[in-house]
Scaffold this motif. Structure first.
Motif, PDB file in Angstrom:
ATOM      1  N   GLN A   1       1.406   4.161  -2.904  1.00  0.00           N
ATOM      2  CA  GLN A   1       1.190   5.593  -2.648  1.00  0.00           C
ATOM      3  C   GLN A   1       2.327   6.418  -3.248  1.00  0.00           C
ATOM      4  OE1 GLN A   1       1.658   6.758   1.433  1.00  0.00           O
ATOM      5  NE2 GLN A   1       0.973   8.845   1.091  1.00  0.00           N
ATOM      6  N   GLN A   2       3.563   5.987  -2.995  1.00  0.00           N
ATOM      7  CA  GLN A   2       4.705   6.738  -3.526  1.00  0.00           C
ATOM      8  C   GLN A   2       4.728   6.667  -5.047  1.00  0.00           C
ATOM      9  OE1 GLN A   2       8.188   5.122  -1.440  1.00  0.00           O
ATOM     10  NE2 GLN A   2       8.595   7.159  -0.638  1.00  0.00           N
TER      11      GLN A   2
ATOM     12  N   MET B   1      -5.996   8.954  -2.135  1.00  0.00           N
ATOM     13  CA  MET B   1      -5.690   7.547  -2.349  1.00  0.00           C
ATOM     14  C   MET B   1      -6.917   6.774  -2.810  1.00  0.00           C
ATOM     15  SD  MET B   1      -2.523   7.107  -2.025  1.00  0.00           S
ATOM     16  CE  MET B   1      -2.504   5.316  -2.111  1.00  0.00           C
TER      17      MET B   1
ATOM     18  N   HIS C   1       4.613   9.542  -7.960  1.00  0.00           N
ATOM     19  CA  HIS C   1       5.646   9.674  -8.989  1.00  0.00           C
ATOM     20  C   HIS C   1       5.036   9.665 -10.381  1.00  0.00           C
ATOM     21  CE1 HIS C   1       8.976   7.854  -6.253  1.00  0.00           C
ATOM     22  NE2 HIS C   1       8.318   8.821  -5.681  1.00  0.00           N
TER      23      HIS C   1
ATOM     24  N   GLU D   1       0.827  -1.214   0.000  1.00  0.00           N
ATOM     25  CA  GLU D   1       0.000   0.000   0.000  1.00  0.00           C
ATOM     26  C   GLU D   1       0.862   1.264   0.000  1.00  0.00           C
ATOM     27  OE1 GLU D   1      -2.213  -1.058   3.479  1.00  0.00           O
ATOM     28  OE2 GLU D   1      -3.496  -2.466   2.372  1.00  0.00           O
ATOM     29  N   GLY D   2       1.918   1.240   0.789  1.00  0.00           N
ATOM     30  CA  GLY D   2       2.804   2.407   0.869  1.00  0.00           C
ATOM     31  C   GLY D   2       3.600   2.621  -0.409  1.00  0.00           C
TER      32      GLY D   2
ATOM     33  N   MET E   1       2.210  15.348  -3.147  1.00  0.00           N
ATOM     34  CA  MET E   1       2.157  13.925  -2.875  1.00  0.00           C
ATOM     35  C   MET E   1       0.716  13.490  -2.640  1.00  0.00           C
ATOM     36  SD  MET E   1       5.335  13.682  -0.223  1.00  0.00           S
ATOM     37  CE  MET E   1       4.368  14.421   1.055  1.00  0.00           C
ATOM     38  N   PRO E   2       0.373  12.255  -2.969  1.00  0.00           N
ATOM     39  CA  PRO E   2      -0.989  11.789  -2.671  1.00  0.00           C
ATOM     40  C   PRO E   2      -1.159  11.641  -1.157  1.00  0.00           C
ATOM     41  CG  PRO E   2       0.209  10.176  -4.018  1.00  0.00           C
ATOM     42  CD  PRO E   2       1.189  11.223  -3.608  1.00  0.00           C
ATOM     43  N   LEU E   3      -2.251  12.211  -0.657  1.00  0.00           N
ATOM     44  CA  LEU E   3      -2.519  12.134   0.775  1.00  0.00           C
ATOM     45  C   LEU E   3      -3.829  11.400   1.015  1.00  0.00           C
ATOM     46  CD1 LEU E   3      -1.335  15.705   1.843  1.00  0.00           C
ATOM     47  CD2 LEU E   3      -0.035  13.575   1.729  1.00  0.00           C
TER      48      LEU E   3
END
Lengths: 758, 158
Positions: free
Chosen positions: A653-654, A689, A658, A649-650, A683-685
């Protein structure tokens, strides 16, 4: 008889969970000692400049300033900034403080003062006269014959080109019915971990240097400081109790770590150097922007016949991991999809005056597989066949070569594709872009990847583990692995408990102190579970053997009749003696601890993933909304389920960031980063998501890993990029070959398409 | 010259002398030694320093220490209770542990305080309401999936 797995595969509470949810976990900046001085670094505002004059008199005279160092006051010796070479190539080009700034933010001086405010004021009082040098930001400029040599290397190349060559590429292209050749590129995202870099140093009267640092490689930091500052290893102690993320950036040694040590040694007081958030954007690391020119040949039946490519990375002012990621990215492109074992690939890394690029989760594979995966989609489109079917047909599997040169022994990639396609009902959902209309268009795409667990054979992979069984049967597990938030320590405890047959709550994990724990290279290359975990498993097996020997004597049985489960010695399926009873002393004398110690040297294994993404693209604003992500990962064996899901999941997110919104934007004239803050670096917060469904497969356990487990930390950030690009292409009917896919880029692509059809 | 302030911190009264230009974040971390509240950016962009001030979630880096004079401040250190039988965690803390919502843990104190502020006002939030409440809390490790699950779960009191 397969033993029932009781602890691994589950999601027990993390061994360091309570500290984190109560705020009692100690991170670098939380350490404070009486008399602490605050260190700050003076940074060049110019991307390329030589210091002509530097005057520190006014700074030194400021009340509260205890020490000022310039580049003239630190050891001149250059270092590589990272201690472990990949492909044996280390560019030794960094200075602790520099007299020639090679990117905006390069450190030229440092102060230590009694407060942060006074330290900041002192920086402004250091007077510097610069000679400006030509600023080179783009690879095209840097490789010109007459370009200014940033490190006195020809055409600003960091190292000689890396060549991967196999088979007969000319013959392969000759027999192709169709040849495709395109250029792809990825952008410049940054790690943006939540904990800014920090270092606290104490130099005591025994001439011992103690360092609390937010670092992924405590032993590497220890060795580098020892070598560069001339202090024997037993007098250098690195402590990392908790760290707030790293993603590869904190693998490198930074100027503040040297500066902090030097200031502590010179002043005799504890020194703390804490980066501001802005400094983490300017002066840590970014991902390497890469362009890939990729050419492949294909027959009408869809088999690939040859692959040729040029992978060029922009490493910024210093080399850091330029050689390493270039090598990984280049060699990665030899695999993933079969090309009849005909390939000719070249990788280069180029110096520019951009911010320094370094190790970042996905390490060169993000860029290389982006190019390869998008081109796979292009070829499928050219043939008019379904992109998933095309991939399954060509996916590497049993008997095919992996990037490391070893042959694979299962069809894991194809399996990930099959399982994912079924889950998302791909055959129902996928439509060619021609059929789409309206302002908001929906698309579905797939992206795949494979990634190694560990960096063998590029480096010698080593990890150590020590299990100490106390006289009451409980265990202290000493592990050298670094837990940067991955849950590694919990996984180590689970592995030990499962192998040994004890209860998880009877184990305390000791980590993060180089004086105490056995050697480990550090957290990177998705090696921690695979290599650190195997060391733990082997140590647990050794301890178990000691216990069974003891038990055999005590119970007058044969060792082969006995086992250990749930903290009990078991015979014929029945618990007959507790471990606690077994190891306690006799006649009032406590037993000495039982110790099992292992240093494990590892080979390599590969994990696989396929990501399926559904998007909606607004053709009027260019905005992309990711509606759903389905991630299928093959990891060999799950140790901690929540841990694996968390990494997926993390990483998504990154990778999502990108792909559509993250870019460190540089002023094209001066090279200064224009958005070094969270407000401008997008960045997606929580509200951005999309829903993520994770499916974890255990198709190809690797005997080199604990219970067959392989890595997973980097795989998700690699597969998501091409999946999103391919989904967007599917939505709007224009091929996306560059990241990030900003709204501007979408609109440009649509405009181009409209012009072509007019 | 330092200023004397008095604040109620996690239910206890504190009188301290602070530099007038210090942020509440620096007062908590340095003057009071409470390092549970984290400094992620110091400019109000990340939420790692979220504390509850007079019942409202605030970025402690954007509040001057002197503004906390006479205020009620709740930080992460005040959530768990030490009882005669050991410690008792707040339902949010229990939930974060159960759902694996903390990876590196650096955003966690701020995240939990933001979530507590939400639950104090809206005890049974929907997923959308949770995401909105933590919109200003950056996490770079988890993708937010398990964080949101944990907060929704704590709200449902299951």
């Amino acid at each position: 008889m397969t033993k029932k797995r009781t602890i691994i595969g589950q999601s027990p509470q993390k061994v360091d969970g309570i500290e984190k949810v109560t705020g009692t976990a100690m991170y670098g900046a939380d350490y404070h000692f009486p008399g602490t001085l605050y260190g700050r670094i003076k940074r060049s505002p110019h991307a390329h400049a030589r210091v002509l004059k530097i005057d520190t008199a006014k700074a030194l005279a400021l009340d509260g300033v205890k020490e000022v160092l310039t580049y003239q006051d630190v050891p001149l010796k250059k270092h590589a900034g990272l201690p472990v070479p990949r492909i044996g190539s280390l560019a030794v080009d960094q200075n602790m403080l520099t007299g020639t700034a090679r990117f905006v933010g390069d450190g030229i001086a440092a102060v230590a003062a009694v407060s942060e405010e006074i330290a900041e004021e002192a920086l402004d009082l250091i007077e510097v006269e610069y000679e400006l040098l030509p600023v080179v930001l783009d690879i095209d400029q840097a490789v010109k014959v007459d370009a200014f040599q940033i490190h006195e290397t020809e055409r600003n190349m960091v190292m000689p080109p890396i060549i991967a060559s196999h088979g007969d590429v000319a013959a392969g292209f000759a027999e192709a019915d169709y040849i495709i050749e395109e250029a792809y590129s990825t952008g410049r995202p940054v790690h943006a971990y939540m904990e800014p870099n920090v270092c606290v140093c104490k130099y005591d009267l025994n001439a011992k240097l103690t360092i609390w640092s937010s670092t992924q490689g405590a032993f590497s930091l220890r060795r580098t400081l020892s070598e560069e500052l001339g202090i024997p290893l037993h007098k250098v102690q690195v402590i990392v109790e908790h760290m707030g993320g790293g993603f590869g950036s904190k693998q490198d040694i930074y100027q503040h770590e040297f500066v902090c040590a030097l200031l502590a040694m010179k002043t005799g007081r504890p020194v703390k150097v804490e980066y501001s958030r802005k400094e983490t954007f300017l002066a840590t690391k970014t991902r390497h922007p890469v362009t890939v020119r990729l050419k492949q040949g294909m027959k009408n039946d869809g088999t690939l016949t040859a692959r040729e490519g040029l992978y060029i990375s922009n490493t910024g002012g210093y080399a850091s991991h330029g050689p390493g990621i270039t090598a990984v990215g280049t060699f990665d492109m030899t695999s993933l999809y079969r090309c009849n074992e005909n390939w000719n690939l070249e990788g280069r890394s180029i110096y520019t005056n951009a911010p320094v690029a370094g190790a970042f989760r996905g390490y060169g594979a993000v860029q290389g597989f982006f190019a390869l995966d998008v081109q796979m989609d292009e070829m499928a489109a050219r043939l008019g066949i379904d992109p998933v079917a095309f991939r399954i047909k060509n996916a590497v599997g049993e008997g095919d070569l992996s990037p490391s040169g070893h042959r694979l022994h299962a069809d894991s990639l194809a399996k990930c594709l099959q399982v994912g396609a079924e889950e998302v009902r791909w055959s129902e959902k996928w439509e060619s872009p021609q059929s789409k209309s309206g302002r908001v268009r929906r698309g579905i795409g797939v992206g795949t990847e494979m990634h190694s667990s560990g960096a063998y054979p590029d480096i010698t992979e080593v990890s150590g583990a020590i299990l100490k069984m106390n006289e009451d049967g409980t265990i202290n597990l000493l592990t050298g692995v670094a837990d940067l938030g991955t849950g590694a320590l919990t996984a180590m405890a689970q592995i030990a408990a499962e192998e040994l047959g004890t209860n998880l709550e009877d184990i305390t994990v000791i980590s993060g102190d180089t004086d105490v724990v056995p050697y480990d290279i550090g957290a990177y290359a998705s090696r921690t579970t695979f290599i650190g975990g195997k060391a733990v498993q082997n140590a647990a097996a050794g301890l178990k053997q000691q216990l069974l020997s003891l038990a055999a004597k005590r119970l007058d049985s044969d060792e082969s009749e006995l086992d250990i489960a749930g903290g009990q010695v078991v015979r014929d399926g029945e618990a007959v003696l507790s471990i606690k009873e077994l190891v306690k002393g006799e006649g009032g004398t406590p037993a000495s601890s039982l110790i099992s110690e292992v240093t494990h040297k590892s080979k390599v294994a590969y994990s696989f993933a396929a990501h399926f993404v559904e998007v909606e693209v607004d053709t009027e604003t260019g905005q992309i909304e990711v509606k759903q992500i389905t991630a299928v990962h093959e990891v060999g064996r799950i140790i901690n389920r929540q841990g694996v899901e968390g990494q997926i999941e993390g990483g998504i997110q990154q990778g999502l960031g990108h792909a559509i919104s993250e870019e460190l934007i540089l002023d094209p004239q001066t090279g200064r980063p224009l958005n070094p803050s969270f407000v401008d670096y997008k960045m997606p917060l929580a509200m951005d998501m999309p829903p993520i469904k994770t499916i974890i497969l255990e198709e190809q356990p690797d005997p080199g890993g604990p219970f067959g487990a392989k890595g997973v930390g980097e795989d998700p950030i690699i597969a998501i990029g091409p999946a999103i690009a391919n989904a967007v292409s599917n939505a709007i009917g224009v091929r996306i070959r560059h990241l990030p896919i900003t709204p501007e880029r979408v609109l440009e692509a649509l405009e181009e398409k409209n012009q072509k059809s007019n | 010259m330092k200023k004397l302030i008095t604040m109620s911190l996690n239910g206890e009264t504190h009188e301290i002398a602070i530099l007038p230009y210090r942020s509440l974040l620096d007062v908590l971390r340095q003057d009071l030694g409470l390092t549970g509240t984290k400094k992620g950016c110091d400019v109000g962009d990340c939420g790692a320093c979220t504390v509850i001030m007079n019942g409202k979630a605030v970025n402690a880096c954007l509040v001057l220490g002197v503004e906390a004079n006479g205020a009620q401040i709740e930080t992460i250190e005040g959530l768990a209770e030490i009882t005669a039988n050991g410690y008792k965690l707040h339902p949010l803390q229990e939930s974060f542990l159960e759902y694996g919502a903390a990876q590196c843990g650096f955003c966690t104190p701020g995240m939990i305080m933001a979530a507590k502020s939400l639950l104090d006002e809206n005890p049974h939030p929907t997923e959308a309401e949770v995401r909105f409440a933590i919109a200003g809390n950056i996490c770079r490790c988890t993708g937010f999936s398990k964080i949101v699950e944990a907060i929704v779960h704590a709200g449902n009191g299951e």
